[in-house]
Design a protein around this motif. Sequence first.
Motif, short mmCIF file in Angstrom:
data_model
loop_
_atom_site.label_atom_id
_atom_site.label_comp_id
_atom_site.label_asym_id
_atom_site.label_seq_id
_atom_site.Cartn_x
_atom_site.Cartn_y
_atom_site.Cartn_z
N LEU A 47 0.71 -1.32 0.05
CA LEU A 47 0.13 -0.09 -0.02
C LEU A 47 0.83 1.20 -0.02
O LEU A 47 1.65 1.44 1.07
CB LEU A 47 -0.89 0.05 1.11
CG LEU A 47 -1.79 1.55 1.32
CD1 LEU A 47 -2.72 1.38 0.21
CD2 LEU A 47 -2.76 1.02 2.60
N ILE A 48 0.54 2.23 -0.98
CA ILE A 48 1.43 3.34 -1.31
C ILE A 48 0.75 4.60 -1.17
O ILE A 48 -0.39 4.57 -1.70
CB ILE A 48 2.23 3.25 -2.64
CG1 ILE A 48 2.82 1.86 -3.12
CG2 ILE A 48 3.21 4.26 -2.87
CD1 ILE A 48 3.86 1.33 -1.82
N ASP A 49 1.17 5.60 -0.45
CA ASP A 49 0.24 6.74 -0.40
C ASP A 49 0.41 7.82 -1.38
O ASP A 49 1.35 7.49 -2.23
CB ASP A 49 0.41 7.20 1.15
CG ASP A 49 1.89 7.98 1.22
OD1 ASP A 49 2.71 8.30 0.33
OD2 ASP A 49 2.38 8.35 2.39
N GLN A 50 0.20 8.91 -1.34
CA GLN A 50 0.18 9.89 -2.28
C GLN A 50 1.47 10.53 -2.55
O GLN A 50 1.79 11.18 -3.60
CB GLN A 50 -0.90 11.15 -2.08
CG GLN A 50 -0.91 11.68 -0.69
CD GLN A 50 -1.55 11.19 0.39
OE1 GLN A 50 -1.63 10.00 0.29
NE2 GLN A 50 -2.02 11.84 1.29
N ASN A 51 2.37 10.47 -1.49
CA ASN A 51 3.90 10.71 -1.60
C ASN A 51 4.59 9.63 -1.74
O ASN A 51 6.03 9.74 -1.64
CB ASN A 51 4.16 11.31 -0.46
CG ASN A 51 3.36 12.64 0.12
OD1 ASN A 51 3.03 13.48 -0.72
ND2 ASN A 51 2.93 12.59 1.48
N ARG A 52 4.28 8.62 -2.41
CA ARG A 52 5.11 7.42 -2.70
C ARG A 52 5.71 6.79 -1.48
O ARG A 52 6.83 6.25 -1.84
CB ARG A 52 5.83 7.39 -4.13
CG ARG A 52 5.23 8.16 -5.09
CD ARG A 52 6.09 7.71 -6.67
NE ARG A 52 7.20 8.30 -6.54
CZ ARG A 52 7.95 9.24 -6.83
NH1 ARG A 52 7.00 10.32 -7.03
NH2 ARG A 52 8.94 9.56 -6.76
N HIS A 53 5.36 6.96 -0.43
CA HIS A 53 5.63 6.03 0.59
C HIS A 53 5.04 4.94 0.94
O HIS A 53 3.85 4.77 0.82
CB HIS A 53 5.69 6.98 1.84
CG HIS A 53 6.40 8.35 1.98
ND1 HIS A 53 6.04 9.32 2.56
CD2 HIS A 53 7.74 8.40 1.54
CE1 HIS A 53 6.96 10.39 2.35
NE2 HIS A 53 7.89 9.95 1.88
N ILE A 54 5.60 3.76 1.45
CA ILE A 54 5.12 2.59 1.55
C ILE A 54 4.31 2.49 3.16
O ILE A 54 5.04 2.99 4.06
CB ILE A 54 6.18 1.40 1.88
CG1 ILE A 54 6.81 1.35 0.37
CG2 ILE A 54 5.31 0.14 2.12
CD1 ILE A 54 7.78 0.26 0.35
N ARG A 55 3.11 2.33 3.01
CA ARG A 55 2.35 2.45 4.30
C ARG A 55 1.67 1.17 4.82
O ARG A 55 1.35 1.14 5.92
CB ARG A 55 1.17 3.50 4.09
CG ARG A 55 1.64 4.84 3.47
CD ARG A 55 2.41 5.46 4.52
NE ARG A 55 1.76 5.92 5.66
CZ ARG A 55 0.81 7.25 5.77
NH1 ARG A 55 1.03 7.78 4.89
NH2 ARG A 55 0.46 7.30 7.30
#
Length: 227
Positions: free
Chosen positions: A189-197
Motif C-alpha cells: 500500500l503506497i500513499d500519495q507521496n509514494r511512501h510505503i504504508r
Amino acid sequence: MNQRNKYSLKQIMLAAAFILSAALTYSCQSNPSENTLPILGEREAVTSEVDGKTVTDTVYHQIPEFAFVNQDSQLVTQETVAGKVYVTDFFFTTCPSICPKMKNQMLRVYEKYKDNPNVVLLSHTIDPKHDTVAVLKEYAERLNVATNKWHFLTGDRDSIYDIAMKYFVGAQEDKDVEGGFSHSGHFMLIDQNRHIRGKYEGTEQEDVDRLLQDIDVLLKEQQHEKK
C-alpha cells in the motif's frame, strides 16, 4: 556472481533491512489512540539551516520514478499515480501457484474502489518475455476490469526486478520452482507521496480485509492534508 544470485542476495538484504526499519518506524510512529498508519522502510535524518537555525527533517523511503507500459499500450509513470493511493503487486500470467489467489483478492480491492478516482492498482508482470501487452490485455479482459483503475504493467525485465526491490518485494527467475519464477504474494500500500504504508499477504482474506481498512485510513488522511 550470476544475475539470479545477484537478485537473491539483494532481496535478502533488503528484506532484512525492511523488517528492521519497519519495526523501528512502527514503534516510533504508532499510537493506539490515533487512527494512522506508519511509514515503512528506511529513513534518514537530514539537517539544514533555516533562518540561521539548524533544522532536522526526517526523509522516508520513497518509491523512485518509474515508467512501464500497461495492457492498453499506455505509458504508466509516477505521474499516473500522483496524488493517489495505490496498491501494487508482482505476478505472471502463467503462474501455477499463488497468483490466482492473489488476483481473486485484488479483485476485492478493485470492486470496492472501482468508482473512487483516488485509488489505483498496479500489477507488474515478472515474466515480460511472455507477458506482452497483448497477453496482459487478454488477461485484464478475462477479469473484466477497467484499465484506468487497474494497470497490468510490463517493460524491461531488470527495471521490473529493480522496482520490486524498492517495494521490498522479492521477484526473480528460478528454474527450480514450478512456473520458472519465484516471487512473494504481498500487496504493498503506497500513499500519495509514494511512501510505503502497509504490507499485506495477498493470498490471505483476513490480511486483505486489513488492507481495505487501511486504504480508507489513507483516504481520510489525504482529505485532511488537502484542507
